[in-house]
Design a protein around this motif. Sequence first.
Motif, PDB file in Angstrom:
ATOM      1  N   SER A 125       0.823  -1.214   0.000  1.00 16.51           N
ATOM      2  CA  SER A 125       0.000   0.000   0.000  1.00 16.51           C
ATOM      3  C   SER A 125       0.851   1.255   0.000  1.00 16.51           C
ATOM      4  CB  SER A 125      -0.886   0.026   1.238  1.00 16.51           C
ATOM      5  OG  SER A 125      -1.415  -1.225   1.478  1.00 16.51           O
ATOM      6  N   ILE A 126       0.149   2.370  -0.107  1.00 15.75           N
ATOM      7  CA  ILE A 126       0.840   3.652  -0.181  1.00 15.75           C
ATOM      8  C   ILE A 126      -0.007   4.711   0.520  1.00 15.75           C
ATOM      9  CG2 ILE A 126      -0.177   4.224  -2.432  1.00 15.75           C
ATOM     10  CD1 ILE A 126       2.493   5.334  -3.289  1.00 15.75           C
ATOM     11  N   VAL A 127       0.638   5.655   1.178  1.00 12.12           N
ATOM     12  CA  VAL A 127      -0.102   6.767   1.784  1.00 12.12           C
ATOM     13  C   VAL A 127      -0.417   7.742   0.644  1.00 12.12           C
ATOM     14  CG1 VAL A 127      -0.075   8.594   3.527  1.00 12.12           C
ATOM     15  CG2 VAL A 127       1.149   6.450   3.948  1.00 12.12           C
ATOM     16  N   GLN A 128      -1.698   8.014   0.431  1.00 12.82           N
ATOM     17  CA  GLN A 128      -2.105   8.783  -0.748  1.00 12.82           C
ATOM     18  C   GLN A 128      -1.466  10.174  -0.799  1.00 12.82           C
ATOM     19  OE1 GLN A 128      -6.303   9.859  -1.139  1.00 12.82           O
ATOM     20  NE2 GLN A 128      -6.342   8.738  -3.067  1.00 12.82           N
ATOM     21  N   ARG A 129      -1.359  10.827   0.354  1.00 13.13           N
ATOM     22  CA  ARG A 129      -0.862  12.201   0.397  1.00 13.13           C
ATOM     23  C   ARG A 129       0.653  12.280   0.192  1.00 13.13           C
ATOM     24  NH1 ARG A 129       1.422  14.821   4.402  1.00 13.13           N
ATOM     25  NH2 ARG A 129       0.980  13.103   5.816  1.00 13.13           N
ATOM     26  N   SER A 130       1.402  11.454   0.976  1.00  9.00           N
ATOM     27  CA  SER A 130       2.862  11.604   0.964  1.00  9.00           C
ATOM     28  C   SER A 130       3.576  10.567   0.093  1.00  9.00           C
ATOM     29  CB  SER A 130       3.392  11.509   2.392  1.00  9.00           C
ATOM     30  OG  SER A 130       3.030  10.272   2.948  1.00  9.00           O
ATOM     31  N   ARG A 131       2.838   9.612  -0.494  1.00 12.79           N
ATOM     32  CA  ARG A 131       3.367   8.556  -1.373  1.00 12.79           C
ATOM     33  C   ARG A 131       4.387   7.660  -0.661  1.00 12.79           C
ATOM     34  NH1 ARG A 131      -0.635   8.723  -4.208  1.00 12.79           N
ATOM     35  NH2 ARG A 131       0.289   7.465  -5.845  1.00 12.79           N
ATOM     36  N   VAL A 137       3.151  -1.943   3.957  1.00 13.77           N
ATOM     37  CA  VAL A 137       2.331  -3.142   3.732  1.00 13.77           C
ATOM     38  C   VAL A 137       1.214  -3.167   4.770  1.00 13.77           C
ATOM     39  CG1 VAL A 137       2.316  -5.678   3.702  1.00 13.77           C
ATOM     40  CG2 VAL A 137       4.267  -4.444   2.759  1.00 13.77           C
ATOM     41  N   VAL A 138      -0.032  -3.285   4.284  1.00 11.43           N
ATOM     42  CA  VAL A 138      -1.169  -3.339   5.210  1.00 11.43           C
ATOM     43  C   VAL A 138      -1.400  -4.786   5.636  1.00 11.43           C
ATOM     44  CG1 VAL A 138      -3.675  -3.029   5.420  1.00 11.43           C
ATOM     45  CG2 VAL A 138      -2.309  -1.259   4.352  1.00 11.43           C
ATOM     46  N   GLU A 139      -1.457  -4.999   6.947  1.00 10.89           N
ATOM     47  CA  GLU A 139      -1.735  -6.334   7.491  1.00 10.89           C
ATOM     48  C   GLU A 139      -2.892  -6.253   8.467  1.00 10.89           C
ATOM     49  OE1 GLU A 139       2.820  -8.086   7.231  1.00 10.89           O
ATOM     50  OE2 GLU A 139       1.768  -8.154   9.146  1.00 10.89           O
ATOM     51  N   GLY A 140      -3.690  -7.306   8.533  1.00 12.44           N
ATOM     52  CA  GLY A 140      -4.868  -7.310   9.399  1.00 12.44           C
ATOM     53  C   GLY A 140      -4.530  -7.463  10.870  1.00 12.44           C
ATOM     54  N   VAL A 167      -4.068   3.747   0.131  1.00 11.76           N
ATOM     55  CA  VAL A 167      -4.560   3.082  -1.077  1.00 11.76           C
ATOM     56  C   VAL A 167      -3.587   1.972  -1.495  1.00 11.76           C
ATOM     57  CG1 VAL A 167      -5.807   5.112  -1.951  1.00 11.76           C
ATOM     58  CG2 VAL A 167      -3.439   4.745  -2.640  1.00 11.76           C
ATOM     59  N   THR A 168      -4.052   1.066  -2.359  1.00 12.15           N
ATOM     60  CA  THR A 168      -3.159  -0.006  -2.824  1.00 12.15           C
ATOM     61  C   THR A 168      -2.076   0.604  -3.725  1.00 12.15           C
ATOM     62  OG1 THR A 168      -4.634  -0.462  -4.669  1.00 12.15           O
ATOM     63  CG2 THR A 168      -4.889  -1.842  -2.731  1.00 12.15           C
ATOM     64  N   SER A 169      -0.855   0.070  -3.590  1.00 13.20           N
ATOM     65  CA  SER A 169       0.249   0.664  -4.344  1.00 13.20           C
ATOM     66  C   SER A 169       0.400   0.042  -5.721  1.00 13.20           C
ATOM     67  CB  SER A 169       1.548   0.515  -3.569  1.00 13.20           C
ATOM     68  OG  SER A 169       1.935  -0.839  -3.551  1.00 13.20           O
ATOM     69  N   GLY A 170      -0.151  -1.155  -5.900  1.00 11.32           N
ATOM     70  CA  GLY A 170      -0.023  -1.821  -7.197  1.00 11.32           C
ATOM     71  C   GLY A 170       1.314  -2.488  -7.371  1.00 11.32           C
ATOM     72  N   ARG A 171       2.057  -2.648  -6.287  1.00 14.62           N
ATOM     73  CA  ARG A 171       3.362  -3.314  -6.374  1.00 14.62           C
ATOM     74  C   ARG A 171       3.205  -4.800  -6.072  1.00 14.62           C
ATOM     75  NH1 ARG A 171       8.286  -0.012  -3.697  1.00 14.62           N
ATOM     76  NH2 ARG A 171       8.455   1.598  -5.253  1.00 14.62           N
ATOM     77  N   SER A 224      -1.349  -6.278  -8.614  1.00 11.91           N
ATOM     78  CA  SER A 224      -0.822  -5.407  -9.664  1.00 11.91           C
ATOM     79  C   SER A 224      -1.605  -4.114  -9.880  1.00 11.91           C
ATOM     80  CB  SER A 224      -0.752  -6.195 -10.966  1.00 11.91           C
ATOM     81  OG  SER A 224      -2.046  -6.665 -11.277  1.00 11.91           O
ATOM     82  N   MET A 225      -2.770  -3.958  -9.251  1.00 13.80           N
ATOM     83  CA  MET A 225      -3.544  -2.750  -9.525  1.00 13.80           C
ATOM     84  C   MET A 225      -3.536  -1.794  -8.340  1.00 13.80           C
ATOM     85  SD  MET A 225      -6.631  -4.370 -11.607  1.00 13.80           S
ATOM     86  CE  MET A 225      -6.275  -5.370 -13.025  1.00 13.80           C
ATOM     87  N   GLY A 226      -3.122  -0.581  -8.586  1.00 12.23           N
ATOM     88  CA  GLY A 226      -3.002   0.399  -7.519  1.00 12.23           C
ATOM     89  C   GLY A 226      -4.137   1.389  -7.490  1.00 12.23           C
ATOM     90  N   GLY A 227      -4.195   2.160  -6.399  1.00 12.78           N
ATOM     91  CA  GLY A 227      -5.141   3.260  -6.302  1.00 12.78           C
ATOM     92  C   GLY A 227      -6.481   2.937  -5.665  1.00 12.78           C
ATOM     93  N   PHE A 228      -6.686   1.692  -5.250  1.00 13.19           N
ATOM     94  CA  PHE A 228      -7.966   1.365  -4.610  1.00 13.19           C
ATOM     95  C   PHE A 228      -7.915   1.713  -3.122  1.00 13.19           C
ATOM     96  CE2 PHE A 228      -7.959  -1.430  -8.307  1.00 13.19           C
ATOM     97  CZ  PHE A 228      -9.212  -1.159  -8.824  1.00 13.19           C
ATOM     98  N   PRO A 229      -8.918   2.419  -2.607  1.00 15.73           N
ATOM     99  CA  PRO A 229      -8.859   2.856  -1.205  1.00 15.73           C
ATOM    100  C   PRO A 229      -8.964   1.702  -0.215  1.00 15.73           C
ATOM    101  CG  PRO A 229     -10.984   3.404  -2.159  1.00 15.73           C
ATOM    102  CD  PRO A 229     -10.146   2.869  -3.276  1.00 15.73           C
ATOM    103  N   ILE A 230      -8.133   1.751   0.809  1.00 13.94           N
ATOM    104  CA  ILE A 230      -8.125   0.699   1.845  1.00 13.94           C
ATOM    105  C   ILE A 230      -8.761   1.206   3.136  1.00 13.94           C
ATOM    106  CG2 ILE A 230      -6.605  -0.653   3.353  1.00 13.94           C
ATOM    107  CD1 ILE A 230      -4.743  -1.028   0.968  1.00 13.94           C
ATOM    108  N   GLY A 231      -8.285   2.356   3.624  1.00 16.01           N
ATOM    109  CA  GLY A 231      -8.820   2.867   4.882  1.00 16.01           C
ATOM    110  C   GLY A 231      -8.168   4.180   5.285  1.00 16.01           C
ATOM    111  N   THR A 232      -8.519   4.635   6.482  1.00 13.73           N
ATOM    112  CA  THR A 232      -7.979   5.893   6.997  1.00 13.73           C
ATOM    113  C   THR A 232      -7.060   5.631   8.184  1.00 13.73           C
ATOM    114  OG1 THR A 232     -10.247   6.606   6.645  1.00 13.73           O
ATOM    115  CG2 THR A 232      -8.764   8.241   7.534  1.00 13.73           C
ATOM    116  N   VAL A 233      -6.021   6.405   8.287  1.00 10.18           N
ATOM    117  CA  VAL A 233      -5.099   6.280   9.430  1.00 10.18           C
ATOM    118  C   VAL A 233      -5.791   6.837  10.673  1.00 10.18           C
ATOM    119  CG1 VAL A 233      -2.878   7.024  10.387  1.00 10.18           C
ATOM    120  CG2 VAL A 233      -3.044   6.434   7.977  1.00 10.18           C
ATOM    121  N   THR A 234      -5.870   6.025  11.725  1.00 11.26           N
ATOM    122  CA  THR A 234      -6.538   6.472  12.953  1.00 11.26           C
ATOM    123  C   THR A 234      -5.565   6.690  14.108  1.00 11.26           C
ATOM    124  OG1 THR A 234      -7.061   4.152  13.322  1.00 11.26           O
ATOM    125  CG2 THR A 234      -8.853   5.555  12.542  1.00 11.26           C
TER     126      THR A 234
END
Lengths: 277, 178
Positions: free
Chosen positions: A182-188, A192-195, A219-223, A227-237
């Motif tokens: 994953s990637i932080v949308q604002r700062s790029r 890795v997002v783990e449950g 958002v997903t980084s696509g790495r 392979s597909m990036g840009g899908f929203p995952i969640g918000t940092v709390t």
Amino acid sequence: MHFFNFDIKKALLIIFIIIVPVFLMTLDRSKTENNILFRSFAFINSKIQLFYYSLSSSVYQTTDTYLNLIHTRKKNRELEKENTQLKSRLTLMKEVQQENKRLNTILNFKQTSRIQFIVAQVIGRDPVSEYQLITINRGYTHKIKKNMIVVNEKGVIGYIFRVFSHFSQVILLTDPHAAIPSIVQRSRVHGVVEGIDRNKCQLKYLKSRDDVKKGDIIVTSGRNILSMGGFPIGTVTEVKKQQHGLTQEVTITPFINSSQLEEVLIVNKIHSFQEQL
Amino acid sequence: MFTNYKMAFLNYSVMMLLILLITMIQNSLLPSFFGTHIPIHLWIPCLIYWGLYRRTGETVFMIYFIALSIASSSSLLTGYLLTFNGLVLLTLLLFKRIYYTSWVFFSTGCALTLIFFPLLIWVFAQIVGGPFYFHGFLSELGGALLTWIFSFALLSLFQWIDYLTITKPKEHKRPGVL
């Protein structure tokens, strides 16, 4: 008989209930799960789940239909009114779309893309509720492949974990075994997002100086595998930075509600606008 | 225990099918009634029943059957489940030495296993380094209580099947009697 006397039954018991399981624990998942026995069990289980699903959905639909009938007449009038309004809007939209296509062709616009989805229904959940795997009614006969991203209208649900002929298993992003680049949308910043649990995930492998703030969208980084990036995952709390540590702990609240999943969308292909034309 | 091979085959077939149906009902149909936040483990009473009323070899077979059945629909590793089931069997073998009124023993076994299941998964996670997820105390307690209540119905059902296929549990003469 003394306990330590050699007994073939005792030896077999120790082998089958201690040595074999412990050995299996140390093996890689692919080595224990890519065999015909495991896949046969998964196949039978999916058929049973499908049976239960059809049973529960038919009961649900009957109840739902009956309840809906009460309000049908009133709703019908409202919908007729809305329909007339929408028809007139649609005519207008078609005009705009045609104009848009013409302009895009003139500008040779290549960036715009459209996503193709495969719709699937959730037919079963993980029998061990500490873990979160769902079974969907689409398999490789429906062009499903391993590691495809699964989403709904809110955001990423997870990814395809195991594929079979007519069904697949999706590991939710909130499952402790799930890992999504994953990637932080604002700062790029990449991570890795783990449950963690049903309502929480964590963004791992971030350096302590990486720019992450409360409220940032992940958002997903696509790495790598997905392979597909840009899908929203969640918000940092929550962001916890250790004073002398090398990393930071970032907690994310996912956009999806894992306990209310009924229909999901599998991201199949992203068509470029040129392909569409 | 078995009077003939035909009956033994019938008993095993029915039991295996029933266990598959039971393990799958908890993740397909039951969430519609109880929601997904309450962890119900209906496979645990099945495991306890085989551990208490069948020979050790038969129970080992069922341990593998249950573990494969669950792991094929779960993200949990087969090795975790097998180790847990094996530990349950070892404990049952020890407790069989102080065996008393059967349904009390069965229900106590179920309750204890249900309590120890999340605990043991946590221990595995600490040793092997795998992930662990805890529902919360109230959810776990609710799930354990529901499974414990269901276990009585399952006990009667299993005894009835054994009665029909002439493989009566040692302590019971009539089916459905707890």
